[in-house]
Design an enzyme around this catalytic site. Structure first.
Site, mmCIF file in Angstrom:
data_model
loop_
_atom_site.group_PDB
_atom_site.id
_atom_site.type_symbol
_atom_site.label_atom_id
_atom_site.label_comp_id
_atom_site.label_asym_id
_atom_site.label_seq_id
_atom_site.Cartn_x
_atom_site.Cartn_y
_atom_site.Cartn_z
ATOM 1 N N SER A 74 -40.367 23.957 23.150
ATOM 2 C CA SER A 74 -40.197 24.885 22.299
ATOM 3 C C SER A 74 -38.765 25.256 22.595
ATOM 4 O O SER A 74 -37.883 24.702 23.092
ATOM 5 C CB SER A 74 -41.210 25.991 22.609
ATOM 6 N N ASN A 75 -38.250 26.488 22.109
ATOM 7 C CA ASN A 75 -36.955 27.037 22.296
ATOM 8 C C ASN A 75 -37.060 28.521 22.310
ATOM 9 O O ASN A 75 -37.976 29.222 22.254
ATOM 10 C CB ASN A 75 -36.109 26.673 21.200
ATOM 11 N N ARG A 76 -35.970 29.103 22.943
ATOM 12 C CA ARG A 76 -35.937 30.485 23.024
ATOM 13 C C ARG A 76 -35.765 31.577 22.003
ATOM 14 O O ARG A 76 -35.651 32.693 22.309
ATOM 15 C CB ARG A 76 -34.883 30.909 24.078
#
Ligand code: C5P
Length: 432
Positions: free
Chosen positions: A225-227
């Site tokens: 995923s990402n932030r």
């Protein structure tokens, strides 16, 4: 035509809170949840509302009027019959100036009185004398809420246009769990905003927004995923709602609640987000893709937990589809006017050149180019709004301010809203 170059960055202030300057009458009845009415009062005052508080006799047994007076800096109606209480006698003036009448908490007794139109105290008579929309936040024991007598009163109030916020499931003062908790003050405040939000340049428009990260599974427990926090998309949803739009928010896993009145479609993977966008975009007036869609996904997610092995593990990744790109193809095949399309571009340099390339490549009407890391997660932003024929630079702006600037563009492009020019007040059918 050559696009007009961006001028010096303009500072864009935040749009005002819809509650600012509005007259809100808050009736507090005698449930122990009345302690939350103090937080509610404080929230209303901080949002800039003019708050007139009316306490029932039972509420004054739990909380002193002075506490509310200290928060509102206004007289509080605590006891209609208190000797010499000239302000209390003036409570009908409150009914006249209230733009919304909120009763929080609303006890079983108070709901019944309001449903029957009784006129025994200051809150009863204010509710009868006011033509403002009535908002009720019930708080009571689950058995009381479920009782047919109360449910009949709820049905009758709803039929007359009263708005109910809650009750919620959860722990009650008695220690029991069940349906009967008063909704939290933040939700009640946002419900009021939603009721005040029907006017505006986007009234009658339908806006689809994507937000947050996507989550690409590796196995049942792990993902890539990402932030992204989703804050930009949620800010867009709030401002669009405040300006009267019907908003649908397709969002990946995030830790925030959508604004009241916004329809949500929670998704996990980029492929799920793509399916939702392709399904909903053709029927909307504008699509704003603020989601941070993962570019790659594990090529073969395992159905079982991947066990540790000696040595390294190599992952194979497949390219995710470009949602905006695939939409352009889907819309080209469909009938009806395509939605106004907005994409985001996070760039470390050459914002204008890179943003314009994206505008063309993805077939967009507007690209919001963000300078990263300056804008990343921070409260202040440096953005360029790029349309085929103009650039607008904004600096030091909050997410709500950037959202307002984007929606100005959307609104201009969509032209006169089908909702403007008509009666923009809260519809009569919604008044109790
Ligand atoms: O290509 P890039 O990721 O830089 O473009 C960002 C814009 O494209 C954003 O608006 C994002 O939501 C959208 N996007 C998309 N599908 C992807 C990746 C990004 O629609 N697979």
């Amino acid at each position: 035509m050559n696009p007009t170059p961006a001028d010096r960055p303009a500072f864009r202030p935040e749009p005002p809170d819809l509650l600012a300057g509005r007259g809100i009458a808050l009736g507090v009845s005698g449930s122990i949840a009345a302690y939350k009415a103090l937080a509610l009062t404080s929230g209303l005052v901080q949002a800039g509302a003019r708050v007139d508080v009316i306490l029932t006799q039972a509420a004054t047994e739990l909380l002193r009027p002075l506490a509310f007076q200290a928060l509102t800096h206004r007289p509080v109606v605590g006891d209609l019959w208190a000797p010499g209480s000239e302000l209390a006698m003036d409570h009908l003036a409150i009914a006249q100036r209230a733009e919304l009448l909120l009763v929080a908490p609303a006890t079983a007794d108070r709901l019944s009185r309001l449903a029957l139109g009784l006129a025994g105290d200051a809150l009863d008579t204010t509710a009868l004398a006011s033509t403002a929309p009535l908002v009720l936040a019930p708080a009571m024991e689950p058995n009381m809420w479920a009782h047919p007598a109360i449910q009949a009163h709820v049905a009758s109030l709803t039929a007359r246009g009263a708005h109910f916020v809650g009750p919620w499931e959860g722990r009650l003062a008695s220690g029991k769990l069940g349906l009967g908790r008063m909704a939290e003050p933040e939700t009640i405040l946002d419900h009021l905003r939603w009721l005040l939000a029907r006017q505006g340049d986007l009234a009658g428009r339908s806006i689809l927004i994507t937000a947050g990260p996507t989550r690409e599974p590796l196995d049942p427990l792990r993902f890539l995923s990402n932030r992204s926090t989703g804050s930009m998309g949620f800010a867009l949803a709030r401002v669009a709602r405040d300006r009267g739009a019907r908003v649908t928010l397709i969002h990946g896993p995030v830790a925030q609640d959508a604004p009241v009145g916004v329809a949500t479609v929670p998704v996990e993977r980029a492929l799920d987000m793509q399916a939702a966008v392709l399904d909903l975009a053709p029927a909307c007036d504008a699509l704003i893709m603020s989601a941070a869609v993962a570019d790659y996904r594990p090529a073969a997610p395992s159905e079982r937990k991947i066990k540790k092995q000696p040595g390294d593990l190599r992952l194979e990744l497949s390219r995710n589809p470009d949602i905006l790109g695939s939409l352009a193809e889907a819309l080209a095949e469909g009938s009806g006017p395509p939605p106004y399309r907005v994409g985001f571009a996070a760039e470390t340099e050459d914002l204008e050149t890179n943003g314009r390339a994206k505008l063309q490549r993805k077939g967009l009407d507007l690209v919001v180019a963000n300078r990263v890391p300056a804008s990343f997660g921070a409260g202040e932003h440096e953005v360029l709004l790029l349309t085929p024929d103009a650039s607008e630079a904004l600096q030091g702006a909050s997410k709500l301010a950037v959202a307002a600037a984007i929606l100005d563009r959307v609104s201009q492009a969509l032209g006169a809203s089908p909702g403007t020019g008509t009666d923009v007040s809260v519809p009569r059918s919604e008044r109790a």
